[in-house]
Enzyme design. Structure first.
Site, PDB file in Angstrom:
ATOM      1  CD  GLU A  91      39.585  35.961  53.337  1.00 12.39           C
ATOM      2  OE1 GLU A  91      40.330  34.949  53.317  1.00 12.39           O
ATOM      3  OE2 GLU A  91      40.048  37.113  53.419  1.00 12.39           O
ATOM      4  CG  ASP A 106      44.090  37.913  48.350  1.00 15.40           C
ATOM      5  OD1 ASP A 106      44.516  36.983  49.061  1.00 15.40           O
ATOM      6  OD2 ASP A 106      43.090  38.595  48.669  1.00 15.40           O
ATOM      7  NE  ARG A 148      49.667  37.478  54.093  1.00 15.71           N
ATOM      8  CZ  ARG A 148      48.354  37.630  53.967  1.00 15.71           C
ATOM      9  NH1 ARG A 148      47.618  36.687  53.395  1.00 15.71           N
ATOM     10  NH2 ARG A 148      47.753  38.719  54.401  1.00 15.71           N
ATOM     11  NE  ARG A 191      46.211  39.988  50.796  1.00 13.35           N
ATOM     12  CZ  ARG A 191      45.614  40.849  49.994  1.00 13.35           C
ATOM     13  NH1 ARG A 191      46.166  41.210  48.850  1.00 13.35           N
ATOM     14  NH2 ARG A 191      44.447  41.375  50.324  1.00 13.35           N
ATOM     15  CG  ASP A 199      40.161  41.439  50.007  1.00 17.22           C
ATOM     16  OD1 ASP A 199      40.954  40.565  50.410  1.00 17.22           O
ATOM     17  OD2 ASP A 199      39.033  41.615  50.515  1.00 17.22           O
ATOM     18  CB  THR A 200      40.517  37.245  45.918  1.00 17.83           C
ATOM     19  OG1 THR A 200      41.372  36.563  46.837  1.00 17.83           O
ATOM     20  CG2 THR A 200      41.332  37.866  44.795  1.00 17.83           C
TER      21      THR A 200
END
Length: 170
Positions: free
Chosen positions: A65, A42, A109, A57, A62-63
């Site tokens: 970690e 992401d 970001r 971002r 949300d991917t």
């Protein structure tokens, strides 16, 4: 994408309707850049045509970690990064701000929706099962319903992080 119908009056006096697919990001500021680095599923590094670079971002997802300094690599994290690499690395993309979100996060970001030739990365990452639909600070992105629907498809199919060995766990 939403469908917009525009009617044109033809020279012969008849009205003709044409349906266009309107990208969800059409309401926001958009620019193009080349993805020069994939940080994880992401987050990407981009370079603009004027030589500036930035870290983006990707909004709405949300991917798992892979690079968090305080967390271990999460289940399906490497696969999410590989998906982003396959779909985005070296490609020219359109980055669009979302009117519901800030322009930058606390890490500075850029926050953006990422499209590649009409193909929305957040929706397709959720559909592939490499990302979860994500709402930050109780403010869903404009295309959240499409991202969530794509996630539900992946969940129903047991695809990606929704199947073994993760089964939806982090």
């Amino acid at each position: 994408m939403s469908r917009t119908t525009i009617s044109f009056a033809c020279a012969v006096g008849m009205a003709t309707s044409v349906a266009f697919l309107t990208p969800p990001s059409a309401l926001a500021y958009a620019t193009t850049a080349t993805v020069v680095k994939v940080v994880d599923g992401d987050t990407v590094g981009v370079e603009y045509s004027d030589g500036r670079d930035d870290t983006v971002r990707i909004l709405g997802i949300d991917t798992p970690e892979t690079k968090h300094p305080d967390k271990p690599v999460e289940c399906w994290g490497p696969e999410a990064t590989a998906f982003a690499t396959t779909e985005l690395a070296g490609r020219v993309v359109t980055l669009s701000t979302d009117p519901t979100q800030d322009e930058r996060d606390r890490y500075r970001r850029q926050l953006a929706v990422v499209d590649r030739d009409g193909w929305n990365y957040s929706i397709e990452a959720a559909r592939a099962g490499v990302a979860r639909a994500y709402i930050y600070d109780d403010k869903p992105v404009t295309i959240y319903p499409q991202i969530h629907a794509a996630q539900q498809q992946a969940q129903a199919a047991g695809r990606g992080l929704w199947g073994p060995p993760c089964n939806g766990a982090r």
